[in-house]
Every structure is written in structure tokens, then in C-alpha cells.
Design a protein around this motif. Structure first.
Motif, short mmCIF file in Angstrom:
data_model
loop_
_atom_site.label_atom_id
_atom_site.label_comp_id
_atom_site.label_asym_id
_atom_site.label_seq_id
_atom_site.Cartn_x
_atom_site.Cartn_y
_atom_site.Cartn_z
N TYR A 136 0.83 -1.22 0.00
CA TYR A 136 0.00 0.00 0.00
C TYR A 136 0.86 1.26 0.00
O TYR A 136 0.55 2.26 -0.67
N THR A 137 1.97 1.24 0.74
CA THR A 137 2.83 2.42 0.85
C THR A 137 3.99 2.39 -0.14
O THR A 137 4.91 3.21 -0.03
N ALA A 138 3.95 1.48 -1.10
CA ALA A 138 5.02 1.34 -2.11
C ALA A 138 6.38 1.18 -1.44
O ALA A 138 7.39 1.74 -1.87
N GLY A 139 6.38 0.40 -0.35
CA GLY A 139 7.63 0.12 0.34
C GLY A 139 8.37 -1.04 -0.30
O GLY A 139 7.87 -1.69 -1.23
N THR A 140 9.58 -1.30 0.17
CA THR A 140 10.35 -2.45 -0.26
C THR A 140 10.29 -3.51 0.84
O THR A 140 10.66 -3.23 1.99
#
Length: 559
Positions: free
Chosen positions: A272-276
Motif C-alpha cells: 500500500y505504501t510502495a515500500g520495499t
């Protein structure tokens, strides 16, 4: 409706309510891939996959399922450790309207058979190493399709070439006979288009997940979670962690995705937060420390036993853990000493939260960068209500009295799969009875004393294991502790402590008893002490008290 004293404790950045989108849970991936296509989504043992590629693979998997005859509402079991294949299968199933059944890869055939039969799964995605177990579990009721992958499928060069050689050398190589209803994961993807297959869902009614509870008190029950349930809880978690920056965070994924805590607070939140997401197929303290130092994760959700394992590693001081900004601890109570020491080591924040599978799972957490209270699970999430009630009458207890925690909110399940009577027992007018005994103070902070079923009644006194465990954890020689009630012919039950000592410690039962006597009422002091190398735990790190009691009962029968 109860008043909401906890709202006064909200940081200014956290809204008390939010408008959650009504859509397919997989749109988190679609949106992040659209906004940040080149951002790395997954790192796995040296392999890096960006958001564009992850979405394309997930769409290929969705189309592969459709070609195999899987349709909207069909159940697809995913029995994998944390690896790219599991993420692809999860979002691919959601994209085509299927219902995911996340399955523990440690399950034995009997446990697996119950879950597959109960859910009515048509397909399972699993590792080559687990195929034998799956076939035993499905001998009486074969599945329509078995999709098999291997760890080497997503290893970088040259690891992908060396991995099968290593397996053969160690005697772990498994040859799979593909054909018929047995399919190779990579081949299915390669033969399927990456075109968008948009299946409309009614987010409030259509299930995204049938998530099985641990089954520590009998057969596991399937919890029905809709797209709306999981979308809401992911966004609630994001609102709580308000300093998270989109497309900036790196999340250490040691907590398994097949546990709903890992699924929501790592996988869904990370996407959702475009994290890795830095994927670890299993938790091993040394590997986690190496990974933190080299990969510099900013977030590390986990269970208390994970943090305890790191802090007791003999080489902990050799590692730089300063990249960690925040950690939410769940699945079990977080000892205060563990919290303080971990924060000193990392410079980041470690707070205790609370949830249960039936609530997607998170309902409460302490403030990460605001007011928190030792021993408390914190305050309710946005749009979440909490009450402490008498379980029989469902009336509120007096302030400060002990009762059962009841919660309501957009993350609360629809019910148990095919179990209407059990659903009725725990869902009342939109409220979920959690089964946990606790109190709420005048500021809305909640305190869990224990599961109703774990309450020890000795000589007429109510004893809460967590309270005794906290005291034992404070002893400098104790690494882990669990407390349970065992049969006593005089008192009905007596308190027994199961202890794992720190390396090199030699404290004895008399010393621990004296320690407890100084800090607890005499009836709460453990009468029996058992020193062990390890404690039995779930994959999420929760100590299985029931297992300890069963072991004692078995010893009594055979002695």
C-alpha cells in the motif's frame, strides 16, 4: 455506544475516522505499480523485483488460474514461506476474484487435510519440498490442481544454479512429476498473458481471505475476511504509523505472511505504501541481524520472541541496528524490559499492539511517537470501538473492573466459515467478543490480563499468567518465561513456570521463587518450575501454553 476517552490521546496527525475505499484489496498493488513502477517491491536473497514486474506476474497468475477453471469465489490455498511466489499467488488470486487460504508450511498432513477440506480449496500453491505432505493430506479428497514452485525459481544468478546442487548434496532434492493436474509455477506464468483481468467485487460482501486461527484449542476455524475488512485495517495501520513515507520505507519481513499479522502489517501495508519488502523465508536471529546491518530496513513488525532472540544473540553489539525507525509488536504480550532494551539498541520505537485473526487483525496499539503506557495494549485504532463487558450479560463492567474485551469496527470479520453457531457466540450486534480478559483505564488505555481459557483458578483465586510472566521476565537470568495452570489435587490448579535461562545462567527454582515472593501475592507465586531449552511457539512467535499443559498431562499418564 460507549464514550471514547481514547480520542483525547490521539496525536494530532491521526484522524479518529476515515473514509475507506470500497474496492479489491489487490488495488494496493495496482496503485503502487502505477505510481512507482521502477521502485523495488521485493528483495529476496539477492533477487530484486520492481512494482511493474510484480504486478505483471500477479496478473499472469490471475490469468493462469482462470485458464485452469478457477472462478470468482473459489478458494486457492497458498502454502509457502515468505518468498516472491507467495506474494504473486496472493495478489494474483485476489485480482481474479478468488479467495485466498493462507496455509502454514509447517502443517502436518492431518492439520492440512482439515484446512483444505473445510475451506473447499480447489487449488494449492506450494514448494516442491512440501508436495509429499500435500499429497498425503489430499489422498481422500484430491484437489483440482497442484501448483509447485521451488526456492530457486526466484534466486538470482548464480544462486539459482547452485541451489539444486546444494539440495542434492544435502539429500533434500525432490523430483516432481509434472503433468496432469500438477503444474510448474514458472511455466504457468510464462504461458499466461499479463493483461489486466478486472473482476468486480462487492468489497463489503465478497471474501478476500479465509484465514484459519491457530487451532490451539481444537480444530482451527476459518475466519471470513472481506476486501473491505483488510483494506480498512491496512489503512488504519498506515494512519497509526503517520511518519511512514510513501515509496521510502524498507520493511523487514521475518514475520510470516501466512499469519494475519504479517499479512496486514507487512505485506498489505508494505505494498500500500510502495515500500520495499525484504523477504526472509524463516526467522533466524543471526540472519536477521546481518540483514538489518546490510539492507537497512526502517520497519520491523514482529513478535516479542523475535526481539528477545535478537537481544540475546551473543554478537548483538557488533551490529548496527540504527536504521530501524519503528516496530509494532503483536501476537503476544511485550515485556517492558524487552521494549526498553530494544529501543536503546536501535534508537527506534517499539510499541505493543493488539489484535486477533477475527479483526484482520489489529484493533489497538500504543502511540508510536506519543503517549504510551507500560503493560498496556494501547488505545483503539481509528473507527474502532472497545468495551470491557461481562461475557454472559454483555453489559459494561464498572470502570477499572476486569471483564472481557469487546471490539467493533470496519476490520471485524463476517464470521466463521461454515460455523454459524460459533459465529453467534462471538458476534453480537456488530461487536466481537475477543475471549481476552482485561481492563480499561479512564484514558481509554486497555490492559489484557489473559485469555479467558488461560485463566488459572487456584484455591479460589483468579491468577493471570501474564502478570506472573512479567515478573519472571524482570529477572536478569531469565530469557523466556511462560506460566500455566496445572492440575493440583488440593487447590484445583497450581501455577507452574516454564523457564528458558540466558546463556551461562545458573539460577535455580528456589532463587526464582524468592524473586517472585518479593513481587507477587503468595497465591500467585509459581509452585513448580521447569527449566527448558526452548518453549513451543507458533510461527508468529506466540508461546503455546496449551502445548505445555498437554505435555505435562502426557507425562502424568505415562509415569
Amino acid at each position: 455506544m460507549p464514550n471514547k476517552p481514547w480520542l483525547k490521546e490521539y496525536p494530532a496527525e491521526v484522524p479518529p475516522t476515515y473514509e475507506y475505499p470500497k474496492r479489491n484489496l489487490a488495488h494496493f498493488l495496482v496503485d503502487s505499480a502505477s505510481a512507482h513502477p521502477d521502485r523495488i517491491a521485493l528483495e529476496f536473497l539477492g533477487k530484486r523485483i520492481n512494482y511493474r514486474s510484480l504486478l505483471a506476474s500477479s496478473r499472469r497468475f490471475a490469468n493462469a488460474l482462470l485458464r485452469l477453471g478457477v472462478r470468482k469465489g473459489d478458494r486457492v490455498a497458498v502454502m509457502l514461506p515468505n518468498c516472491p511466489q507467495g506474494v504473486i499467488a496472493y495478489y494474483g488470486t485476489l485480482l481474479m476474484g478468488g479467495i485466498v487460504v493462507m496455509t502454514n508450511p509447517l502443517y502436518m498432513p492431518r492439520e492440512l487435510e482439515h484446512q483444505l477440506r473445510d475451506s473447499g480449496a480447489k487449488v494449492i500453491v506450494t514448494l516442491d519440498q512440501l508436495v509429499g505432505r500435500v499429497k498425503k493430506a489430499t489422498a481422500a479428497r484430491p484437489l483440482d490442481h497442484l501448483i509447485v514452485t521451488t526456492i530457486q525459481d526466484y534466486l538470482p544468478f548464480p544462486k539459482n544454479l547452485l541451489f539444486p546442487l546444494k539440495q542434492k548434496k544435502e539429500g533434500k532434492y525432490v523430483k516432481i512429476d509434472y503433468g496432469g493436474n500438477v503444474h510448474a509455477f514458472r511455466e504457468l506464468l510464462n504461458r499466461s498473458p499479463a493483461d489486466a483481468e478486472e473482476v468486480s467485487v462487492d468489497a463489503d460482501r465478497d471474501l478476500a481471505l479465509v484465514q484459519y486461527t491457530g487451532g490451539t484449542t481444537g480444530l482451527a476455524k476459518g475466519v471470513m475476511l472481506t476486501h473491505s475488512n483488510l483494506v480498512a485495517n491496512t489503512i488504519q495501520s498506515r494512519l497509526w504509523c503517520y511518519r511512514i513515507e510513501s515509496a521510502q520505507e524498507r520493511l523487514l519481513a521475518a514475520l510470516p505472511f501466512f499469519h494475519v499479522f504479517g499479512l496486514t502489517c507487512l505485506l498489505n501495508l508494505g505494498i500500500y505504501t510502495a515500500g520495499t519488502l525484504i523477504l526472509l523465508p524463516r526467522y533466524e536471529p543471526g540472519q536477521v541481524l546481518e540483514t538489518i546491518q546490510k539492507q537497512r530496513p526502517t520497519m520491523f513488525p514482529g513478535a516479542p520472541t523475535m526481539y528477545i532472540g535478537l537481544m540475546n544473540h551473543p554478537r548483538i553489539k557488533e551490529y548496527d541496528l540504527s536504521s530501524i525507525k519503528c516496530c509494532i509488536s503483536g501476537a503476544a504480550s511485550l515485556p517492558h524490559q524487552v521494549q526498553e532494551r530494544f529501543e536503546t539498541l536501535t534508537g527506534g520505537k517499539l510499541i505493543e499492539g493488539y489484535g486477533l485473526t477475527e479483526a484482520s487483525p489489529v484493533t489497538h496499539a500504543n502511540n508510536i511517537w506519543g503517549k504510551r503506557k507500560n503493560g498496556s495494549i494501547g488505545i483503539p485504532f481509528p473507527d474502532t470501538q472497545a468495551r470491557i463487558v461481562y461475557p454472559d450479560s454483555f453489559e459494561d463492567v464498572e470502570p477499572g473492573e476486569i471483564g472481557e474485551l469487546a471490539v467493533s469496527g470496519p476490520q471485524v470479520m463476517q464470521g466463521y466459515w461454515n460455523r454459524p453457531e460459533e459465529t453467534e457466540r462471538v458476534l453480537r450486534d456488530g461487536w466481537l467478543l475477543t475471549g481476552d480478559l482485561g481492563t480499561m483505564d479512564d484514558e481509554g488505555f486497555c490492559y489484557i490480563l489473559d485469555r479467558r481459557k488461560d485463566l488459572i483458578i487456584a484455591g479460589g483465586y483468579n491468577i493471570y499468567p501474564r502478570e506472573v510472566e512479567e515478573v519472571l521476565f524482570e529477572h536478569p537470568d531469565v530469557e523466556e518465561a511462560a506460566v500455566a495452570g496445572v492440575v493440583d489435587p488440593y487447590r484445583g490448579e497450581t501455577v507452574k513456570a516454564y523457564i528458558v535461562l540466558r546463556q551461562g545462567a545458573s539460577v535455580g527454582a528456589d532463587d526464582l521463587k524468592a524473586w517472585c515472593k518479593e513481587r507477587l501475592a503468595v497465591y500467585k507465586v509459581p509452585k513448580v518450575y521447569e527449566f527448558r531449552e526452548t518453549l513451543p511457539k507458533t510461527m508468529a512467535g506466540k508461546v503455546l501454553r496449551r502445548k505445555l499443559i498437554e505435555e505435562d498431562e502426557e507425562k502424568a499418564r505415562t509415569s
